[in-house]
Write an enzyme that holds these catalytic residues in place. Structure first.
Site, short mmCIF file in Angstrom:
data_model
loop_
_atom_site.label_atom_id
_atom_site.label_comp_id
_atom_site.label_asym_id
_atom_site.label_seq_id
_atom_site.Cartn_x
_atom_site.Cartn_y
_atom_site.Cartn_z
CB CYS A 85 -0.94 0.00 1.20
SG CYS A 85 -2.08 -1.38 1.22
CB CYS A 212 -13.27 -1.38 5.71
SG CYS A 212 -13.52 -2.58 7.03
CE LYS A 332 -14.57 4.05 6.43
NZ LYS A 332 -15.29 4.14 5.18
CG HIS A 336 -6.32 2.23 -0.02
ND1 HIS A 336 -5.09 2.73 -0.45
CD2 HIS A 336 -6.03 1.17 0.78
CE1 HIS A 336 -4.12 2.00 0.09
NE2 HIS A 336 -4.65 1.04 0.83
#
Length: 389
Positions: A85, A212, A332, A336
């Site tokens: 990430c 998530c 959030k 992402h």
């Protein structure tokens, strides 16, 4: 040797994109980023691409795809970086090293990911490559399951902090309403985020869907120049400090709630910059899950271990707080797309420092912090940025 400066950028809308692949996504931002910097393709000395892929697409060789989508870059050296990430920031730091070493004057950094092109049920398994599969590969819920375990451990030690996690989610969704690039631009409110329901079910352990980050497509680009060249350009964002610290991949070999590598990265960057955490005007941090942001309050020095929840409850990191965290909405709300995230965070910070952040502008923003991590705080990057010009 002076660090290279950010002199231009571009950012796509994050979300489910009609663009078929990363070639198309990167093409959306490369031209606009070069135009923003006031240069052409012939001025670019090196291309640094951040794409995770790992099964999102059968097409790889991502470094070569930039020239496929943007004519004029055919013979420019290009390389692809992957670091889970934190892939985007890995590409950015490699480009900075390229310029600092004197290999070129101007570098193009592009981060992208097309995540929605495969079935949703497969996404979790693709992302588990960012964990130690030998021990964590069968975790139910994919990478959310990994952070569900981290949250469960944290709750066992420090008490149930579900409401404070919901506060973080609500804050970031509220912030996302001001960001035109955000995947989700909806203020969900604390009550919704804090209440399990059919629309907000438990995903893994104590984490609900609102805890998530989103599965997103998108791209972002930065143009870097050496300090001498940057001084002749319209704008320049300088790096007062940058620090990269790793931690061991397997969670079984470290305290999963400590984020020790991230703590060391923050301490090193702040020391290098000669500032404290409260000297920053805002922070863009890696809230892949609300649990991550809560622990990150602790490693950046806003709270003691186990007390990050107090920061959320006190409102310190709200948009109108003393140190806004994720004024862009964060992962959030902004989304992402793995390879794009680190580049996106730096674009968001640069926009704030030049006063170009529109409705999400933090008043009098002069000094920014950016934290991007790969895996569960395995590859940790901290940047301290300020406006040079």
């Amino acid at each position: 040797m002076a660090e290279p400066c950010i002199v231009g950028w571009a950012h796509s809308k994050f979300g489910k994109s009609a663009a078929p692949d990363t070639t198309a996504l990167m093409a959306e931002v490369v031209g606009p980023a070069l135009e923003h910097a006031g240069i052409g393709t012939s001025d670019v000395d090196g291309i640094f691409v951040g794409v995770f892929n790992n099964g999102f697409s059968k097409q790889d060789f991502q470094g070569a795809l930039v020239a496929m989508g943007t004519p004029g870059l055919d013979h420019v050296p290009a390389v692809r970086l992957e670091n889970a990430c934190s892939t985007g920031t890995a590409a950015l730091y490699s480009a900075m090293d390229f310029i600092a070493a004197g290999r070129g004057r101007i570098a193009l950094v592009v981060g992208a990911e097309k995540m929605t092109g495969i079935p949703t049920e497969n996404v979790g398994d693709v992302l588990l490559a960012g964990s130690w599969r030998a021990e964590e590969g069968e975790v139910e819920g994919g990478f959310a399951g990994v952070f569900g375990m981290i949250a469960g451990t944290y709750f066992q030690r420090y008490g149930d902090r579900s409401e404070e996690l919901a506060m973080i989610a609500a804050k970031n969704h509220e912030n996302g309403t001001r960001n035109p690039y955000a995947h989700m631009q909806k203020d969900l409110g604390l009550a919704f985020c804090n209440t399990p329901s059919d629309k907000n079910p438990y995903v893994a352990g104590p984490l609900r869907r609102t805890d998530c980050s989103l599965v997103s497509d998108g791209a972002a680009a930065l143009v870097l120049a050496d300090a001498e060249t940057a001084a002749t350009m319209k704008r320049a964002i300088s790096f007062r400090a940058r620090k990269n610290v790793n931690d061991i991949l397997a969670l079984s070999r470290r305290d999963p709630t400590a984020f020790e590598g991230g703590r060391r990265a923050w301490a090193g960057a702040l020391d290098q910059a000669g500032v404290g955490i409260r000297d920053l005007d805002f922070v863009e941090t890696h809230d892949c899950f609300t649990m991550a942001e809560m622990i990150e309050y602790e490693i950046m020095g806003l709270a003691k271990p186990g007390e990050g929840w107090k920061v959320a409850r006190e409102g310190l990191t709200r948009f109108d707080g003393a140190l806004p965290v994720n004024p862009s909405g964060g992962l959030k709300s902004r989304g992402h797309p793995i390879g794009a995230t680190g580049v996106s965070q730096h674009v968001m910070a640069a926009m704030q420092l030049t006063g170009d952040a529109g409705e999400m502008q933090v008043r009098d923003a002069e000094l920014a912090g950016v934290f991007n991590m790969g895996g569960a705080a395995v590859a940790n990057y901290v940047s301290i940025l300020e406006r040079m010009k």
